[in-house]
Design an enzyme around this catalytic site. Structure first.
Site, PDB file in Angstrom:
ATOM      1  CB  THR A 114      -9.036  -0.797   5.599  1.00  0.00           C
ATOM      2  OG1 THR A 114      -8.679  -0.290   4.385  1.00  0.00           O
ATOM      3  CG2 THR A 114     -10.652  -1.172   5.507  1.00  0.00           C
ATOM      4  CG  ASP A 154      -2.085  -1.029   1.009  1.00  0.00           C
ATOM      5  OD1 ASP A 154      -2.292  -1.360   0.042  1.00  0.00           O
ATOM      6  OD2 ASP A 154      -2.733  -1.164   2.155  1.00  0.00           O
ATOM      7  N   GLY A 155       2.052   1.197   0.697  1.00  0.00           N
ATOM      8  CA  GLY A 155       2.892   2.319   0.660  1.00  0.00           C
ATOM      9  C   GLY A 155       3.500   2.733  -0.730  1.00  0.00           C
ATOM     10  CD  GLU A 168      -3.661   7.633   7.154  1.00  0.00           C
ATOM     11  OE1 GLU A 168      -2.513   7.759   6.716  1.00  0.00           O
ATOM     12  OE2 GLU A 168      -4.214   6.660   6.782  1.00  0.00           O
ATOM     13  NE  ARG A 181       7.175   4.324  -2.219  1.00  0.00           N
ATOM     14  CZ  ARG A 181       7.162   3.332  -1.232  1.00  0.00           C
ATOM     15  NH1 ARG A 181       7.064   3.707   0.058  1.00  0.00           N
ATOM     16  NH2 ARG A 181       7.151   2.391  -1.585  1.00  0.00           N
ATOM     17  NE  ARG A 232       4.893  18.104  27.998  1.00  0.00           N
ATOM     18  CZ  ARG A 232       4.944  19.446  28.162  1.00  0.00           C
ATOM     19  NH1 ARG A 232       6.137  19.903  27.761  1.00  0.00           N
ATOM     20  NH2 ARG A 232       4.008  19.982  28.644  1.00  0.00           N
ATOM     21  CB  ALA A 265      -9.068   5.303  10.538  1.00  0.00           C
ATOM     22  CG  PHE A 266      -8.971  -1.276  10.771  1.00  0.00           C
ATOM     23  CD1 PHE A 266     -10.262  -1.832  11.036  1.00  0.00           C
ATOM     24  CD2 PHE A 266      -8.156  -2.358  11.282  1.00  0.00           C
ATOM     25  CE1 PHE A 266     -10.495  -3.162  11.283  1.00  0.00           C
ATOM     26  CE2 PHE A 266      -8.245  -3.659  11.344  1.00  0.00           C
ATOM     27  CZ  PHE A 266      -9.493  -3.947  11.360  1.00  0.00           C
ATOM     28  CB  SER A 267      -4.179   0.587  13.533  1.00  0.00           C
ATOM     29  OG  SER A 267      -3.880  -0.158  12.492  1.00  0.00           O
TER      30      SER A 267
END
Length: 360
Positions: free
Chosen positions: A210, A95-96, A170, A100, A180, A213-215
């Site tokens: 998927t 997917d990366g 995303e 790209r 922090r 956000a899914f993680s």
């Protein structure tokens, strides 16, 4: 418009019925031997089919270094042709790699098809073992093109726009220091929703639902659904649930100034900017989608099961229409003339049920 599908067939034939000369751009992860081998095979298959393979200069140099005996004629993007002269892009990787490639082709509205060489590969259309069949389908134009929503991202501070970019998956606001947390206000359509301390906030598209956000505990949203998603990460709050909002909404995250904790904005894990306290990140639907080529019509639910290896034992499926039988019982709808039964209080089990006539 995102959420809708642009369906086309690209079949280019000469008068003799043979595929016309076309150009297909081949992206590959040159840092992996498997990806280089797949690129060499892809270029060979395209050349044999009468299609001119195109590569970026640095990818071509990596291929030549890895295979000194390669004698295929490969066009160099920017030298032998422009991106506007390319019909399609093939991405060999995970997917990366697709993300790209999307950076390069988005402005040219060039469709991409991914061949998965990674792990999950949600953006990929085919697996490595299907490479020959995939190339054949692309050569004869047996594919459709699907629009995927992208988002526009702007960073503001003191009414000054510090940066703007876009994302397919995303835009993630994350704390800069592990020790922090950051304090934020999340907002939708100019109205604050909640304030809390957290590790970050993910603002995603259905395609990105998927991924990060899914993680972070967000919902899985089907790609054809027109929506935007906001998911807090490890929030210290009673109400910090994932939100699914209108695709025409404006989502925003403001970094509060009551702490000195810094934050970082990541878009598709590719583009980043440091966020000082007081920064405001706004996300809206983009007018320019990313185009993905589809080789089959596999439902997203089936892709979801396959990618995550979900257990589906015991599923029998819907019955055929000719085997369906009418309902054995029709449940009455309570209305005038019907009686309802008032349940007794749980602490008074000895009191019998009493019927109340609603007509009285």
């Amino acid at each position: 418009m995102s959420g809708e599908f642009l369906i086309t067939k690209r079949i280019l034939l000469t008068r003799e019925g043979q595929p016309a000369l076309r150009r297909i751009l081949v992206f590959t992860h040159t840092g992996r031997k498997e990806a280089i081998a797949a690129a060499i095979e892809t270029c060979g298959l395209l050349h044999a089919a009468g299609v001119r393979p195109v590569m970026r200069k640095k990818d071509h140099e990596a291929i030549q270094t890895a295979s000194t005996g390669l004698r295929l004629q490969i066009d160099i993007l920017g030298q032998d042709c422009t991106i506007e002269q390319v019909d399609l892009g093939v991405v060999l990787g995970g997917d990366g790699s697709v993300l790209r490639a999307a950076e390069l082709v988005r402005d040219a509205s060039l469709p991409l098809v991914g061949v998965n060489l990674g792990h999950v590969g949600f953006l990929a259309e085919a697996e490595r073992s299907e490479l020959a069949d995939t190339v054949h389908a692309l050569v004869i134009g047996a594919y459709t093109v699907e629009e995927r929503m992208a988002i526009e991202v702007q960073v503001w501070r003191d009414n000054v726009c510090l940066a703007e970019t876009w994302a397919l998956n995303e835009a993630a606001v994350e704390k800069a220091n592990r020790e922090r947390m950051i304090e934020v206000v999340i907002e939708v359509d100019g109205r604050p929703i909640s304030t809390f301390g957290c590790d970050g906030v993910v603002m995603a598209t259905p395609t990105g639902s998927t991924a990060y956000a899914f993680s972070a505990g967000g919902p899985v949203v089907w790609p054809e659904v027109a929506a935007l998603i906001m998911v807090p990460i490890s929030a210290h709050a009673l109400f910090a649930k994932p939100l699914v909002v209108s695709p025409d909404s404006i989502m925003a995250v403001e970094i509060l100034t009551r702490s000195e904790a810094g934050a970082v904005l990541w878009c598709d894990g590719r583009r980043t900017i440091d966020l000082p306290p007081g920064a405001r990140i706004e996300v809206t639907r983009s007018d320019k989608p990313v185009l993905l080529a589809r080789l089959n019509t596999t439902p997203f639910s089936e892709r979801l099961v396959n990618k995550f290896e979900l257990p589906i034992q015991g599923w029998r499926g819907p019955a055929d229409e000719d085997e369906r039988r009418p309902a054995t019982t029709a449940l009455p709808v309570i209305g005038p003339g019907f009686q309802s039964v008032e349940p007794h209080h749980k602490d008074e089990p000895g009191i019998p049920l009493v019927a109340r006539d609603e007509m009285k």
